[in-house]
Design an enzyme around this catalytic site. Structure first.
Site, PDB file in Angstrom:
ATOM      1  N   ARG A  86       1.998   8.880 -64.601  1.00 19.55           N
ATOM      2  CA  ARG A  86       1.810   8.739 -66.056  1.00 19.55           C
ATOM      3  C   ARG A  86       2.941   7.915 -66.660  1.00 19.55           C
ATOM      4  O   ARG A  86       2.766   7.263 -67.669  1.00 19.55           O
ATOM      5  CB  ARG A  86       1.776  10.127 -66.724  1.00 19.55           C
ATOM      6  CG  ARG A  86       0.571  10.967 -66.338  1.00 19.55           C
ATOM      7  CD  ARG A  86       0.539  12.225 -67.156  1.00 19.55           C
ATOM      8  NE  ARG A  86       0.822  11.881 -68.537  1.00 19.55           N
ATOM      9  CZ  ARG A  86       1.469  12.701 -69.375  1.00 19.55           C
ATOM     10  NH1 ARG A  86       1.870  13.880 -68.969  1.00 19.55           N
ATOM     11  NH2 ARG A  86       1.706  12.337 -70.623  1.00 19.55           N
ATOM     12  N   ARG A 110       4.281  22.115 -77.885  1.00 22.13           N
ATOM     13  CA  ARG A 110       4.035  20.789 -78.475  1.00 22.13           C
ATOM     14  C   ARG A 110       3.234  20.839 -79.789  1.00 22.13           C
ATOM     15  O   ARG A 110       2.134  20.312 -79.891  1.00 22.13           O
ATOM     16  CB  ARG A 110       3.340  19.855 -77.476  1.00 22.13           C
ATOM     17  CG  ARG A 110       3.939  19.804 -76.097  1.00 22.13           C
ATOM     18  CD  ARG A 110       5.373  19.331 -76.047  1.00 22.13           C
ATOM     19  NE  ARG A 110       5.578  17.972 -76.479  1.00 22.13           N
ATOM     20  CZ  ARG A 110       5.457  16.911 -75.671  1.00 22.13           C
ATOM     21  NH1 ARG A 110       5.091  17.090 -74.428  1.00 22.13           N
ATOM     22  NH2 ARG A 110       5.663  15.701 -76.114  1.00 22.13           N
ATOM     23  N   ASP A 145      14.482  13.686 -71.922  1.00 24.77           N
ATOM     24  CA  ASP A 145      13.666  13.104 -70.846  1.00 24.77           C
ATOM     25  C   ASP A 145      14.490  12.742 -69.614  1.00 24.77           C
ATOM     26  O   ASP A 145      13.923  12.350 -68.594  1.00 24.77           O
ATOM     27  CB  ASP A 145      12.939  11.854 -71.347  1.00 24.77           C
ATOM     28  CG  ASP A 145      11.887  12.215 -72.371  1.00 24.77           C
ATOM     29  OD1 ASP A 145      11.386  11.298 -73.057  1.00 24.77           O
ATOM     30  OD2 ASP A 145      11.584  13.411 -72.509  1.00 24.77           O
ATOM     31  N   LYS A 196       6.963   3.147 -71.845  1.00 27.09           N
ATOM     32  CA  LYS A 196       5.740   3.917 -72.150  1.00 27.09           C
ATOM     33  C   LYS A 196       5.843   4.484 -73.563  1.00 27.09           C
ATOM     34  O   LYS A 196       4.910   4.362 -74.351  1.00 27.09           O
ATOM     35  CB  LYS A 196       5.587   5.061 -71.161  1.00 27.09           C
ATOM     36  CG  LYS A 196       4.596   6.137 -71.578  1.00 27.09           C
ATOM     37  CD  LYS A 196       4.465   7.265 -70.586  1.00 27.09           C
ATOM     38  CE  LYS A 196       5.496   8.331 -70.711  1.00 27.09           C
ATOM     39  NZ  LYS A 196       5.259   9.331 -71.766  1.00 27.09           N
ATOM     40  N   ASN A 197       6.983   5.092 -73.883  1.00 30.66           N
ATOM     41  CA  ASN A 197       7.098   5.793 -75.168  1.00 30.66           C
ATOM     42  C   ASN A 197       7.245   4.850 -76.353  1.00 30.66           C
ATOM     43  O   ASN A 197       7.059   5.272 -77.492  1.00 30.66           O
ATOM     44  CB  ASN A 197       8.249   6.800 -75.117  1.00 30.66           C
ATOM     45  CG  ASN A 197       7.905   7.955 -74.189  1.00 30.66           C
ATOM     46  OD1 ASN A 197       6.775   8.059 -73.699  1.00 30.66           O
ATOM     47  ND2 ASN A 197       8.873   8.811 -73.934  1.00 30.66           N
ATOM     48  N   CYS A 204       1.708  21.573 -73.061  1.00 29.01           N
ATOM     49  CA  CYS A 204       1.818  20.942 -71.737  1.00 29.01           C
ATOM     50  C   CYS A 204       2.911  21.694 -70.973  1.00 29.01           C
ATOM     51  O   CYS A 204       3.445  22.689 -71.454  1.00 29.01           O
ATOM     52  CB  CYS A 204       2.147  19.466 -71.881  1.00 29.01           C
ATOM     53  SG  CYS A 204       3.801  19.198 -72.501  1.00 29.01           S
TER      54      CYS A 204
HETATM   55  C1  EPZ Z   1       8.282  12.098 -77.691  1.00 27.56           C
HETATM   56  O1  EPZ Z   1       7.386  13.177 -77.735  1.00 27.56           O
HETATM   57  C2  EPZ Z   1       8.214  11.576 -76.253  1.00 27.56           C
HETATM   58  N1  EPZ Z   1       6.845  11.167 -75.938  1.00 27.56           N
HETATM   59  C3  EPZ Z   1       8.659  12.669 -75.275  1.00 27.56           C
HETATM   60  O2  EPZ Z   1       8.664  12.094 -73.970  1.00 27.56           O
HETATM   61  C4  EPZ Z   1      10.071  13.100 -75.642  1.00 27.56           C
HETATM   62  O3  EPZ Z   1      10.464  14.142 -74.788  1.00 27.56           O
HETATM   63  C5  EPZ Z   1      10.098  13.583 -77.101  1.00 27.56           C
HETATM   64  O4  EPZ Z   1       9.622  12.529 -77.971  1.00 27.56           O
HETATM   65  C6  EPZ Z   1      11.496  13.972 -77.551  1.00 27.56           C
HETATM   66  O5  EPZ Z   1      12.355  12.862 -77.411  1.00 27.56           O
HETATM   67  C7  EPZ Z   1       6.378   9.986 -76.415  1.00 27.56           C
HETATM   68  O6  EPZ Z   1       7.068   9.276 -77.125  1.00 27.56           O
HETATM   69  C8  EPZ Z   1       4.981   9.614 -76.023  1.00 27.56           C
HETATM   70  P1  EPZ Z   1       8.850  15.340 -80.698  1.00 27.56           P
HETATM   71  P2  EPZ Z   1       7.018  13.835 -79.175  1.00 27.56           P
HETATM   72  O7  EPZ Z   1       7.775  15.414 -81.710  1.00 27.56           O
HETATM   73  O8  EPZ Z   1       7.155  12.840 -80.256  1.00 27.56           O
HETATM   74  C9  EPZ Z   1       9.016  19.875 -81.961  1.00 27.56           C
HETATM   75  C10 EPZ Z   1       8.114  11.891 -71.705  1.00 27.56           C
HETATM   76  O9  EPZ Z   1       8.492  12.548 -70.726  1.00 27.56           O
HETATM   77  N2  EPZ Z   1       7.918  19.512 -82.878  1.00 27.56           N
HETATM   78  O10 EPZ Z   1      10.015  14.441 -80.954  1.00 27.56           O
HETATM   79  O11 EPZ Z   1       5.742  14.558 -79.014  1.00 27.56           O
HETATM   80  C11 EPZ Z   1       8.616  19.747 -80.497  1.00 27.56           C
HETATM   81  O12 EPZ Z   1       7.970  20.930 -80.050  1.00 27.56           O
HETATM   82  C12 EPZ Z   1       7.760  12.607 -72.988  1.00 27.56           C
HETATM   83  O13 EPZ Z   1       8.010  10.641 -71.725  1.00 27.56           O
HETATM   84  C13 EPZ Z   1       7.507  20.443 -83.831  1.00 27.56           C
HETATM   85  O14 EPZ Z   1       8.023  21.549 -83.904  1.00 27.56           O
HETATM   86  O15 EPZ Z   1       8.191  14.919 -79.311  1.00 27.56           O
HETATM   87  C14 EPZ Z   1       9.945  19.522 -79.826  1.00 27.56           C
HETATM   88  O16 EPZ Z   1      10.586  20.766 -79.656  1.00 27.56           O
HETATM   89  C15 EPZ Z   1       7.821  14.126 -72.856  1.00 27.56           C
HETATM   90  N3  EPZ Z   1       6.502  20.096 -84.692  1.00 27.56           N
HETATM   91  C16 EPZ Z   1      10.721  18.693 -80.843  1.00 27.56           C
HETATM   92  O17 EPZ Z   1      10.078  18.927 -82.102  1.00 27.56           O
HETATM   93  C17 EPZ Z   1       5.914  18.863 -84.650  1.00 27.56           C
HETATM   94  O18 EPZ Z   1       5.016  18.590 -85.478  1.00 27.56           O
HETATM   95  C18 EPZ Z   1      10.702  17.196 -80.549  1.00 27.56           C
HETATM   96  O19 EPZ Z   1       9.363  16.812 -80.360  1.00 27.56           O
HETATM   97  C19 EPZ Z   1       6.349  17.931 -83.674  1.00 27.56           C
HETATM   98  C20 EPZ Z   1       7.356  18.281 -82.809  1.00 27.56           C
END
Ligand code: EPZ
Length: 437
Positions: free
Chosen positions: A409, A122, A317, A22-23, A117
């Site tokens: 999902r 996020r 995850d 999915k990711n 969420c």
């Molecule tokens: C991806 O989300 C995955 N989703 C998530 O999987 C996964 O948990 C996450 O990466 C971390 O590995 C998809 O790929 C669709 P991040 P993403 O931006 O990219 C902070 C699942 O269960 N952050 O890497 O949205 C954020 O709050 C899902 O399949 C900022 O501060 O996550 C987090 O603490 C859940 N500012 C950290 O960085 C930003 O602009 C990592 O988030 C973006 C993120």
């Protein structure tokens, strides 16, 4: 709404094939916006989030189809649209990954600001900072993010630092790397996400004609090109689905073979499982991202210290699923969540099943118990739901897990998959269940 009813105590035995990720698939689908030619994605998973992304791309002027063999065909035929509306984005915050491709190809994009969420706030500040560094003009109004290329209509390559307080951003890296492929000049992304899904995205973009170096490392260099063509790409297998099933073998004391398993993307989990007493044996790793492995438990489960980190560290995850396993270890484990410090909605639900869990901020002490006892529990986020199902399969008696739409999902008909290897699990309409007290 649907629920699962699980009778615990049956070891899982048999063979499962891991689906496409999915990711990986979500940002791969967004690349269709970068070209006027068709993009074909093979082994694309059949999931609620994927269907949502298809709906969004359709609204943004793409023809799209997804056949029974998992072959997805996308073709941007009407580039006049550029607004990803709130009622789609709110159901799936990963819609944000259309922002960079749409901006780069169409010159502007409007995406509703994704809300928070169950696992945390996020934010998308790093996405926006990265696109601004490429010359995009970013404005926020009425809950929408509006981005536009500078006068002259093309992004300009530059040096971008994408690290945040919690490390790199996966979808932020996807957005900036995708947008940079059509920028004028060279872009260097520092503190890029190293997740395998980024490497898979770079592989597709390269086959479309992009010039990318260093994907999978913290420094990615993109040499912009005038345009990109279509491509035909095999979606990376889902390391989180695979990891969930490896843990399922351990928690039920089963014997599971996994095929199409991205073992090379799961080495942190393999190491942790080995130390917990769950052996992951390699049967065939000719393609280390599509390997055949076998998971069995040696004896009892040993306690561990687990801290989630960006890839190649232990993945956030799989934190909930690992917690379920460690509730049955012979001692005290310590789990610390460094990516989403609030990602503990499964703690209260596991406690209802007799787990002994003590949370202090981003850390949970897991004091192992002899057994879990089945109980009615509530799913919250996608991976917490998976953790509850693993616990239910190991518990004594019956566990009902409500609100499994969270699970749909990210896992394709999980009950059928688990039933095929011996689990006593069935999907029911929640209204058939006795009221929860
Ligand atoms: C991806 O989300 C995955 N989703 C998530 O999987 C996964 O948990 C996450 O990466 C971390 O590995 C998809 O790929 C669709 P991040 P993403 O931006 O990219 C902070 C699942 O269960 N952050 O890497 O949205 C954020 O709050 C899902 O399949 C900022 O501060 O996550 C987090 O603490 C859940 N500012 C950290 O960085 C930003 O602009 C990592 O988030 C973006 C993120």
């Amino acid at each position: 709404m649907d629920a699962f009813v699980i009778e615990g105590g049956t070891p899982l035995k048999g063979s499962l094939r891991v689906n496409g990720s999915k990711n990986a698939a979500l940002p791969l689908m967004a690349t269709a916006l970068l070209t006027d030619e068709p993009v074909v994605l093979r082994n694309a998973p059949r999931l609620a989030d994927i269907a949502n992304m298809r709906r969004l791309l359709h609204e943004l002027g793409c023809d799209e189809s997804h056949d029974d063999e998992g072959v997805m065909r996308l073709h941007s035929v009407d580039p006049s649209g550029s607004h990803a509306r709130y009622d789609i984005v709110r159901t799936m915050r990963a819609s944000i990954c259309v922002l960079g491709p749409m901006l780069a190809k169409r010159g502007e994009a409007r995406v509703s600001m994704p809300g928070g969420c169950a696992i945390g706030e996020r934010p998308v500040d790093l996405h926006l900072r990265g696109l601004e560094a490429l010359g995009a003009r970013v404005t926020l109004s009425a809950g929408d993010i509006h981005v536009a290329t500078p006068p002259g209509g093309r992004l300009i390559g530059s040096h971008v630092f994408l690290g945040g307080a919690f490390g790199p951003t996966v979808l932020g890296t996807a957005n900036v790397m995708s947008a940079a492929t059509l920028a004028k000049g060279t872009t260097v992304i520092e503190s890029a996400a190293c997740e395998p899904e980024i490497t898979d995205l770079a592989k597709l973009l390269t086959s479309m004609g992009a010039k990318i170096e260093g994907a999978g490392s913290p420094r990615i260099t993109v040499h912009g090109v005038e345009s990109l063509g279509g491509a035909d790409h095999q979606v990376l297998p889902d390391r989180i689905e695979a990891g969930t099933y490896l843990i399922a073998a351990g928690i039920t004391d089963g014997d599971l073979e996994l095929t199409n398993c991205p073992l090379d993307a799961l080495l942190a989990l393999k190491d942790h499982l080995d130390r917990a007493g769950v052996c992951v044996e390699v049967i065939d790793d000719t393609d280390p991202l599509r390997a055949t492995v076998r998971a069995t438990r040696r004896n009892g489960l040993e306690p561990l210290t687990v801290t989630t980190h960006p890839h190649p560290g232990f993945p956030t995850d799989l934190q909930a699923q690992m917690m379920s396993l460690l509730t049955l270890a012979s001692g005290n484990s310590v789990i610390t969540e460094r990516i989403f410090p609030e990602r503990f909605l499964h703690v209260a639900e596991l406690s209802r099943m007799g787990a002994r869990l003590f949370r202090q901020g981003p850390t949970v002490v897991v004091s192992g118990v002899e057994k879990l006892v089945g109980a009615p529990v509530m799913a919250s986020d996608l991976r917490a739901s998976a953790g509850l199902i693993l616990a239910g399969m190991a518990a004594e008696g019956t566990t009902t897990v409500r609100r499994v739409y969270h699970l749909d999902r990210g896992y394709e008909r999980m009950e059928r998959t688990l039933e095929s290897v011996g689990a006593k699990i069935k999907r029911v309409d929640e209204r058939e269940l006795p009221m929860m007290d």
